[in-house]
Design a protein around this motif. Sequence first.
Motif, PDB file in Angstrom:
ATOM      1  N   ARG A   1       0.623  -1.233   0.098  1.00 21.63           N
ATOM      2  CA  ARG A   1       0.089   0.234   0.029  1.00 21.63           C
ATOM      3  C   ARG A   1       1.009   1.235   0.030  1.00 21.63           C
ATOM      4  NH1 ARG A   1      -3.465  -3.016   3.479  1.00 21.63           N
ATOM      5  NH2 ARG A   1      -2.543  -1.868   5.591  1.00 21.63           N
ATOM      6  N   LEU A   2       1.971   1.058   0.841  1.00 24.18           N
ATOM      7  CA  LEU A   2       2.826   2.454   0.888  1.00 24.18           C
ATOM      8  C   LEU A   2       3.439   2.531  -0.630  1.00 24.18           C
ATOM      9  CD1 LEU A   2       4.301   4.715   1.937  1.00 24.18           C
ATOM     10  CD2 LEU A   2       5.956   3.045   2.915  1.00 24.18           C
ATOM     11  N   ALA A   3       4.135   1.471  -1.061  1.00 23.36           N
ATOM     12  CA  ALA A   3       4.750   1.692  -2.394  1.00 23.36           C
ATOM     13  C   ALA A   3       3.594   2.134  -3.354  1.00 23.36           C
ATOM     14  CB  ALA A   3       5.044   0.140  -3.046  1.00 23.36           C
ATOM     15  N   GLU A   4       2.351   1.615  -3.463  1.00 23.18           N
ATOM     16  CA  GLU A   4       1.426   2.101  -4.428  1.00 23.18           C
ATOM     17  C   GLU A   4       1.152   3.602  -4.171  1.00 23.18           C
ATOM     18  OE1 GLU A   4      -0.752  -2.284  -5.013  1.00 23.18           O
ATOM     19  OE2 GLU A   4      -1.455  -0.790  -3.566  1.00 23.18           O
TER      20      GLU A   4
ATOM     21  N   ARG B   1       6.570  12.993 -11.964  1.00 19.65           N
ATOM     22  CA  ARG B   1       7.872  12.023 -11.707  1.00 19.65           C
ATOM     23  C   ARG B   1       7.562  10.705 -12.096  1.00 19.65           C
ATOM     24  NH1 ARG B   1       8.902  17.002 -10.309  1.00 19.65           N
ATOM     25  NH2 ARG B   1      10.678  17.473  -9.120  1.00 19.65           N
ATOM     26  N   GLU B   2       8.614  10.029 -12.553  1.00 19.27           N
ATOM     27  CA  GLU B   2       8.280   8.862 -12.821  1.00 19.27           C
ATOM     28  C   GLU B   2       8.814   7.996 -11.744  1.00 19.27           C
ATOM     29  OE1 GLU B   2       8.595   5.179 -16.497  1.00 19.27           O
ATOM     30  OE2 GLU B   2       9.596   6.949 -16.661  1.00 19.27           O
ATOM     31  N   VAL B   3       8.056   6.884 -11.024  1.00 20.77           N
ATOM     32  CA  VAL B   3       8.651   6.037  -9.649  1.00 20.77           C
ATOM     33  C   VAL B   3       8.221   4.778  -9.856  1.00 20.77           C
ATOM     34  CG1 VAL B   3       8.233   6.144  -7.309  1.00 20.77           C
ATOM     35  CG2 VAL B   3       7.831   8.308  -8.469  1.00 20.77           C
ATOM     36  N   ALA B   4       9.433   3.994  -9.585  1.00 21.84           N
ATOM     37  CA  ALA B   4       9.180   2.538  -9.400  1.00 21.84           C
ATOM     38  C   ALA B   4       9.348   2.147  -8.094  1.00 21.84           C
ATOM     39  CB  ALA B   4       9.886   1.819 -10.487  1.00 21.84           C
ATOM     40  N   ALA B   5       8.828   1.136  -7.497  1.00 23.89           N
ATOM     41  CA  ALA B   5       8.954   0.655  -6.106  1.00 23.89           C
ATOM     42  C   ALA B   5       8.877  -0.963  -5.816  1.00 23.89           C
ATOM     43  CB  ALA B   5       7.894   1.267  -5.244  1.00 23.89           C
ATOM     44  N   LEU B   6      10.087  -1.486  -5.420  1.00 21.83           N
ATOM     45  CA  LEU B   6      10.259  -2.948  -5.151  1.00 21.83           C
ATOM     46  C   LEU B   6       9.857  -2.776  -3.722  1.00 21.83           C
ATOM     47  CD1 LEU B   6      13.833  -3.758  -6.884  1.00 21.83           C
ATOM     48  CD2 LEU B   6      11.536  -4.530  -7.635  1.00 21.83           C
TER      49      LEU B   6
ATOM     50  N   VAL C   1       6.107  -2.264  -8.153  1.00 25.59           N
ATOM     51  CA  VAL C   1       4.902  -1.268  -8.289  1.00 25.59           C
ATOM     52  C   VAL C   1       5.547  -0.139  -9.497  1.00 25.59           C
ATOM     53  CG1 VAL C   1       3.144   0.133  -7.313  1.00 25.59           C
ATOM     54  CG2 VAL C   1       3.993  -1.990  -5.960  1.00 25.59           C
ATOM     55  N   THR C   2       4.725  -0.136 -10.575  1.00 20.77           N
ATOM     56  CA  THR C   2       5.108   0.830 -11.397  1.00 20.77           C
ATOM     57  C   THR C   2       3.848   1.811 -11.834  1.00 20.77           C
ATOM     58  OG1 THR C   2       5.118  -0.452 -13.410  1.00 20.77           O
ATOM     59  CG2 THR C   2       7.212  -0.136 -12.384  1.00 20.77           C
TER      60      THR C   2
ATOM     61  N   ALA D   1       1.802   6.604  -6.877  1.00 22.24           N
ATOM     62  CA  ALA D   1       0.634   7.416  -7.483  1.00 22.24           C
ATOM     63  C   ALA D   1       1.173   8.695  -7.084  1.00 22.24           C
ATOM     64  CB  ALA D   1      -0.531   7.428  -6.622  1.00 22.24           C
ATOM     65  N   ILE D   2       1.914   8.930  -6.210  1.00 23.01           N
ATOM     66  CA  ILE D   2       2.432  10.604  -5.991  1.00 23.01           C
ATOM     67  C   ILE D   2       3.016  10.850  -7.083  1.00 23.01           C
ATOM     68  CG2 ILE D   2       3.661  12.104  -4.719  1.00 23.01           C
ATOM     69  CD1 ILE D   2       2.890  10.632  -2.205  1.00 23.01           C
TER      70      ILE D   2
END
Length: 442
Positions: A216-219, A230-235, A433-434, A223-224
Amino acid sequence: MRAYDIIYRKRMGEELTTEEIRALVSGFVSGEVPDYQMAAWAMAVCIRGMTPRETADLTMAMAESGDQIDLSAIAGRKVDKHSTGGVGDKVSLVLVPLVAACGAPVAKMSGRGLGHTGGTLDKLESIPGFRVELSPEEFVAQVNRIGCAVAGQTGDLVPADKKLYALRDVTATVDSIPLIASSIMAKKIAGGADAVVLDVKTGSGAFMKSLDEAFRLAEAMVAIGRQVGREVAALVSDMDQPLGHAVGNALEVAEAIETLRGFGPKDLEEICLQLGAQMLRLAGVAADGAEARKMLLRALRSGRGLSKLIEMVEAQGGDAGCIRQPVKLPRAQRVVPVTAPEGGYVQSITALEVGVAAQLLGAGRETKESPIDLSVGVVLRKKVGEPVAPGDVLAELHVSDDRRLAEAQERLLGAYRIGPGQPAPRPLVYGLVTDAGTERWA
């Protein structure tokens, strides 16, 4: 626009406007909105939540509350990396030079450790002479010259977040996903990067204890990024046991050097490859993750990543001899083994307890002003899934002061759970999450 009305609307579950959020944040920074009203609003957010648009507006209002770093003079697409923190997390020491060696500019602002988690700046200061305070001009010039720099924050970045976090810490409003996400992303946006790769930790040594919370935090942070351009990816990665074997500043630098030599712990190498692949993809250096991984492996196996670390250390005034010969790094006065009371297999290692043991030895701070001993810490000799016999060394304590040694030994031994039967291996990375969505791999 009264703070009272903004608090009331959020308490009733209504969506705040951009103007209301900006007014509240600017009023709080200026002192016009008192602490008790901001605390009431934070509690309302904890209970009622925020929409993605509200969270993005809060992020930008905090990012714009102070200085912002202009990296436009650096050629190429700048990618930053951020970890939500853990035990033995020396990833940046490997990742920054490795990614830079592949041609992506890395301009990284880092912080110091507090509590059981270590800070990248403290680790780098284990290298004699290494200078973490760079002027903005020096910072930009170094990235343009050698491709990477790691430094502490300069100026007054995100003062709204500093004030709000101090308030949340004493009002039971820390564990709110929108507030956590905006706090992290405000600093990343103010730091000037074009894109951000996040390592969201989950498990006993992480801030987010449950896997669902971590996703949920990664998503929320991805989303922010989408909302603010800004392009953001989260593992989402595991922190149920420490990463690698070393926990402690100089010990972690030595392990990072071994990893760049190709002889480091496999979990540390793998998480660096996965995060680095996303960084190269977002930087536009690689077409996709598969190509990026091949580039990183070539840089690792050829020694170009290690050479880039040496180049960065020399550029920032550090003794590069410590990279060529890690034995020159600060060393504790003695090493105390902690042995297994019984045989079997290591079923689990509570990362938090290992971090606390290292902190008790002097490797971490209890307050921001506490001094630390760069030489001390813990080295794990047995990790989850490995067999042990009675009397085997589970871990070593690197000690310079005996005052809290007994307590550290007790905490470290208590972190290990030994039992019959080899446990099933845990995933290192649970998913990605991308902007394209969430992929859960385990």
